[in-house]
Design a protein around this motif. Structure first.
Motif, PDB file in Angstrom:
ATOM      1  N   ARG A 100       0.814  -1.228   0.000  1.00 36.81           N
ATOM      2  CA  ARG A 100       0.000   0.000   0.000  1.00 36.81           C
ATOM      3  C   ARG A 100       0.848   1.280   0.000  1.00 36.81           C
ATOM      4  N   PRO A 101       1.933   1.347   0.809  1.00 40.77           N
ATOM      5  CA  PRO A 101       2.736   2.571   0.806  1.00 40.77           C
ATOM      6  C   PRO A 101       3.421   2.837  -0.546  1.00 40.77           C
ATOM      7  N   SER A 102       3.452   1.843  -1.422  1.00 39.12           N
ATOM      8  CA  SER A 102       4.060   2.021  -2.751  1.00 39.12           C
ATOM      9  C   SER A 102       3.020   2.468  -3.774  1.00 39.12           C
TER      10      SER A 102
ATOM     11  N   THR B 108       8.128  -4.708  -5.461  1.00 34.32           N
ATOM     12  CA  THR B 108       8.420  -4.721  -6.900  1.00 34.32           C
ATOM     13  C   THR B 108       7.320  -5.436  -7.666  1.00 34.32           C
ATOM     14  N   PHE B 109       6.962  -6.622  -7.194  1.00 34.57           N
ATOM     15  CA  PHE B 109       5.952  -7.429  -7.876  1.00 34.57           C
ATOM     16  C   PHE B 109       4.602  -6.706  -7.901  1.00 34.57           C
TER      17      PHE B 109
ATOM     18  N   GLU C   3      19.809  -1.901 -15.470  1.00 32.42           N
ATOM     19  CA  GLU C   3      20.485  -0.690 -15.943  1.00 32.42           C
ATOM     20  C   GLU C   3      20.942   0.096 -14.735  1.00 32.42           C
ATOM     21  N   GLY C   4      22.240   0.375 -14.670  1.00 35.06           N
ATOM     22  CA  GLY C   4      22.746   1.172 -13.557  1.00 35.06           C
ATOM     23  C   GLY C   4      22.584   0.453 -12.235  1.00 35.06           C
ATOM     24  N   ALA C   5      22.764   1.172 -11.148  1.00 33.38           N
ATOM     25  CA  ALA C   5      22.747   0.550  -9.818  1.00 33.38           C
ATOM     26  C   ALA C   5      21.338   0.124  -9.416  1.00 33.38           C
ATOM     27  N   LEU C   6      20.334   0.882  -9.872  1.00 39.08           N
ATOM     28  CA  LEU C   6      18.978   0.644  -9.382  1.00 39.08           C
ATOM     29  C   LEU C   6      18.206  -0.389 -10.176  1.00 39.08           C
ATOM     30  N   GLY C   7      18.369  -0.367 -11.493  1.00 36.94           N
ATOM     31  CA  GLY C   7      17.498  -1.204 -12.321  1.00 36.94           C
ATOM     32  C   GLY C   7      16.224  -0.421 -12.639  1.00 36.94           C
ATOM     33  N   THR C   8      15.702  -0.619 -13.844  1.00 39.36           N
ATOM     34  CA  THR C   8      14.556   0.147 -14.312  1.00 39.36           C
ATOM     35  C   THR C   8      13.455  -0.790 -14.770  1.00 39.36           C
ATOM     36  N   VAL C   9      12.279  -0.648 -14.190  1.00 38.95           N
ATOM     37  CA  VAL C   9      11.138  -1.453 -14.634  1.00 38.95           C
ATOM     38  C   VAL C   9      10.372  -0.652 -15.680  1.00 38.95           C
TER      39      VAL C   9
ATOM     40  N   SER D  12       8.443   2.860 -15.714  1.00 41.51           N
ATOM     41  CA  SER D  12       7.438   2.691 -14.670  1.00 41.51           C
ATOM     42  C   SER D  12       8.000   3.061 -13.291  1.00 41.51           C
ATOM     43  N   PHE D  13       9.072   2.370 -12.866  1.00 40.57           N
ATOM     44  CA  PHE D  13       9.694   2.680 -11.573  1.00 40.57           C
ATOM     45  C   PHE D  13      11.056   2.013 -11.504  1.00 40.57           C
ATOM     46  N   ASN D  14      11.807   2.291 -10.454  1.00 45.16           N
ATOM     47  CA  ASN D  14      13.127   1.676 -10.278  1.00 45.16           C
ATOM     48  C   ASN D  14      13.059   0.503  -9.314  1.00 45.16           C
ATOM     49  N   ALA D  15      13.698  -0.597  -9.687  1.00 47.38           N
ATOM     50  CA  ALA D  15      13.802  -1.761  -8.802  1.00 47.38           C
ATOM     51  C   ALA D  15      14.887  -2.674  -9.353  1.00 47.38           C
TER      52      ALA D  15
END
Length: 217
Positions: A17-19, A66-67, A177-183, A198-201
């Protein structure tokens, strides 16, 4: 005896929910599916922690946040058929099966695929089927799909997978991609897939989806 139902509620209340994931079908599915039954037996205590859960061999059960955000971005409808790539022991498939009409799950490891199918059957999930084969090949014979979701990061996405997406369909993929990863979510329109951030994960790169795999014969 661990109180898994309390942990499940906590997971949804503190991670999902907080996401900004508020769609009822997603919340309901994540509150209903016993995540602890779809992780390795020795990891049940960690089933509800807010991090990727290792299955070994660079494979994970994606963290709940993430899921859930991937599901939110895909906005799966109850009449849609979903391809779940890299289903692990079946958790993602069980959640998807509560939201979609039918789920075709692909798992490379035969033992893991059998375990996933057994867990799904034992938990009454009858609108999903687990197939064994290379994740990079998907499951063309059951396609095309309205939605494809990839349960791990990729550096290179095989075109054969995009071919299995219905026109008007969506695919959600964590890119390494990079340190975070991109969704990103890809929307297929007139045979072409247009990607949107969409977001980083982050997640480990799935075996077979490394960059150099594009050049191996």
């Amino acid at each position: 005896m661990a109180d898994y139902s309390t942990r499940r509620t906590m997971m949804v209340d503190t991670q999902v929910r907080p996401s900004d994931v508020t769609k009822f079908p997603i919340i309901d599915a994540m509150l209903s599916v016993p995540r602890e039954l779809y992780v390795p037996a020795d990891k049940r205590e960690a089933a509800y922690v807010g991090e990727n859960l290792s299955l070994g061999g660079n494979r994970v059960v994606l963290e709940p946040r993430t899921f859930a955000k991937m599901l939110d971005a895909l906005d799966i409808q109850p009449d849609e058929v979903v391809l779940d790539l890299g289903c692990g022991l079946g958790y993602s498939t069980a959640v998807l099966a509560r939201i979609a009409e039918f789920v075709v799950a692909v798992e490379e490891d035969e033992t893991r695929a059998d375990e996933a199918q057994t867990a799904l059957s034992e938990n009454g999930v009858d609108n999903a089927a687990v197939t064994t084969g290379p994740l990079t090949e998907g499951a063309a014979k059951s396609g095309p799909y309205d939605v494809i979701i990839v349960e791990g990061a990729v550096e290179h996405l095989p075109p054969a997978l995009l071919d299995q997406l219905q026109d008007g369909g969506r695919i959600c993929v964590p890119f390494a991609e990079g340190a975070l990863g991109t969704v990103r979510v890809g929307y297929k329109i007139d045979g072409r897939v247009n990607w949107r951030y969409s977001f980083n994960a982050g997640a480990p790169v799935l075996p077979g989806f490394e960059k150099h795999s594009a050049f191996t014969l």
